[in-house]
Design a protein around this motif. Structure first.
Motif, mmCIF file in Angstrom:
data_model
loop_
_atom_site.group_PDB
_atom_site.id
_atom_site.type_symbol
_atom_site.label_atom_id
_atom_site.label_comp_id
_atom_site.label_asym_id
_atom_site.label_seq_id
_atom_site.Cartn_x
_atom_site.Cartn_y
_atom_site.Cartn_z
ATOM 1 N N ALA A 138 0.840 -1.198 0.000
ATOM 2 C CA ALA A 138 0.000 0.000 0.000
ATOM 3 C C ALA A 138 0.875 1.247 0.000
ATOM 4 N N GLN A 139 2.138 1.106 -0.405
ATOM 5 C CA GLN A 139 3.048 2.244 -0.409
ATOM 6 C C GLN A 139 2.482 3.367 -1.273
ATOM 7 N N SER A 140 2.373 4.538 -0.708
ATOM 8 C CA SER A 140 1.786 5.662 -1.433
ATOM 9 C C SER A 140 2.771 6.207 -2.457
ATOM 10 N N TRP A 141 2.225 6.860 -3.457
ATOM 11 C CA TRP A 141 3.091 7.404 -4.487
ATOM 12 C C TRP A 141 3.951 8.543 -3.931
ATOM 13 N N GLU A 142 3.419 9.287 -2.938
ATOM 14 C CA GLU A 142 4.222 10.367 -2.359
ATOM 15 C C GLU A 142 5.434 9.829 -1.598
ATOM 16 N N SER A 143 5.266 8.681 -0.927
ATOM 17 C CA SER A 143 6.398 8.135 -0.179
ATOM 18 C C SER A 143 7.500 7.680 -1.129
ATOM 19 N N VAL A 144 7.114 7.181 -2.310
ATOM 20 C CA VAL A 144 8.125 6.820 -3.306
ATOM 21 C C VAL A 144 8.805 8.081 -3.830
ATOM 22 N N ARG A 145 8.024 9.107 -4.095
ATOM 23 C CA ARG A 145 8.608 10.376 -4.547
ATOM 24 C C ARG A 145 9.595 10.907 -3.510
ATOM 25 N N GLU A 146 9.222 10.857 -2.231
ATOM 26 C CA GLU A 146 10.104 11.359 -1.185
ATOM 27 C C GLU A 146 11.371 10.520 -1.060
ATOM 28 N N HIS A 147 11.240 9.211 -1.289
ATOM 29 C CA HIS A 147 12.408 8.330 -1.238
ATOM 30 C C HIS A 147 13.476 8.778 -2.230
ATOM 31 N N PHE A 148 13.027 9.310 -3.364
ATOM 32 C CA PHE A 148 13.967 9.694 -4.417
ATOM 33 C C PHE A 148 14.288 11.185 -4.423
ATOM 34 N N ARG A 149 13.766 11.921 -3.463
ATOM 35 C CA ARG A 149 14.102 13.335 -3.375
ATOM 36 C C ARG A 149 15.541 13.484 -2.869
ATOM 37 N N TYR A 150 16.265 14.387 -3.485
ATOM 38 C CA TYR A 150 17.684 14.571 -3.127
ATOM 39 C C TYR A 150 17.812 15.124 -1.712
ATOM 40 N N ARG A 151 18.711 14.510 -0.925
ATOM 41 C CA ARG A 151 19.023 14.982 0.417
ATOM 42 C C ARG A 151 20.538 15.039 0.569
ATOM 43 N N SER A 152 21.043 16.195 0.872
ATOM 44 C CA SER A 152 22.484 16.362 1.034
ATOM 45 C C SER A 152 23.004 15.451 2.142
#
Length: 304
Positions: free
Chosen positions: A97-111
């Motif tokens: 049930a992984q939400s699409w936003e959580s996948v997007r956040e997983h791939f968001r760049y973090r220094s």
């Protein structure tokens, strides 16, 4: 047609060029050998080239099989025939049930944080760019909190309803934005549009080239060379990286088919990449041969 859980498929892919005047020298790269995946096993493969050439093999950055050869003598044509026998199978469906936003956040760049190996598939490419038009088309299927699998399947089904398959209405140089506006094209257009929609949402998506078993009308014989290569898309869910699918949900908007690691046992995956440019079945650099004709014939037949 009710599909079995396994199939053995024979695939013959012929590409023939005729040149005028002669080509003096040429270098070619081919993606015509499939790889083992969770849903397919290669039983045998061979490739015939005329004029005869020494073929070198390697694995590219996307783990596709790649063949290279050079022709140093004048020639007025080129024949490349690739033959494969492949066992395909279905794998158990994944539950998530992984939400699409959580996948997007997983791939968001973090220094300071290590990136995911699939991070490069979030960015636009030549044939599948990130653009607000793709985002606008996809958005209604991706409301806040919706599981990514449900959203991607709905987007695939909506494309199948909205877009008209029309042979020869586009070519590889037709921009995906034009095909989106016209809402017509062929399978590679639909695959590029779907990949672009997913990337415009910040999701990792890849282009898949391959083959699909087509059935002749009842009572009619299977026609040799009547099939064609096919294309679809897939999206990655990091939560399922250890699942049998390796986290990939495959999406075919041309036929409204979806499945884990493959849309079905009647599909064969040939190569994957950012878009068609990474997986072109055959490309080359030529000296001479300013005019040419091209014939492509593909036959996909069940052996069982």
């Amino acid at each position: 047609m009710k599909l079995k859980q396994t199939m053995r498929l024979a695939i013959t892919h012929d590409t023939r060029y005729r040149y005028s005047p002669d080509v003096q020298t040429a270098q070619h790269v081919a993606h015509l050998q499939a790889a083992d995946t969770p849903c397919q096993k290669i039983i045998r493969h061979w490739m015939q080239i005329e004029p005869d050439a020494l073929v070198l093999h390697s694995i590219d950055a996307f783990l596709n099989h790649r063949a290279y050869w050079a022709l140093t003598n004048p020639h007025d044509g080129l024949l490349v025939r690739a033959y494969s026998e492949i066992d395909t199978c279905a794998i158990a469906a994944a539950s998530t049930a992984q939400s699409w936003e959580s996948v997007r956040e997983h791939f968001r760049y973090r220094s300071g944080h290590a990136g995911d190996v699939h991070s490069g598939l979030v960015f636009g490419s030549h044939h599948a760019p990130v653009h607000e038009a793709f985002l606008a088309y996809a958005q209604s299927s991706f409301p806040p909190g919706r599981p990514l699998v449900q959203a991607a399947q709905e987007l695939t089904a909506r494309m199948h309803r909205d877009f008209r398959y029309e042979s020869a209405s586009t070519d590889i140089n037709t921009p995906a934005l034009d095909a989106l506006t016209q809402q017509r094209g062929v399978c590679q257009d639909f695959a590029h549009i779907l990949v672009a929609c997913l990337r415009s949402l910040g999701l990792p998506a890849r282009y898949v080239s391959g083959y699909l078993l087509t059935q002749p009308p009842p009572g009619q014989p299977r026609l040799v060379g009547s099939d064609a290569s096919h294309a679809w898309a897939s999206v990655f869910l990091p939560e399922l990286a250890t699942h049998a699918s390796q986290g990939w949900l495959d999406l075919d908007p041309t036929n409204n088919r979806t499945g884990w690691a493959s849309p079905g046992v009647d599909y064969v995956r040939l190569a994957v990449g950012r878009d068609f440019a990474d997986v072109s079945p055959l490309r080359g650099v030529l000296q001479g041969g300013s005019a040419h004709t091209l014939e492509v014939a593909v036959t996909v037949a069940p052996l069982d």
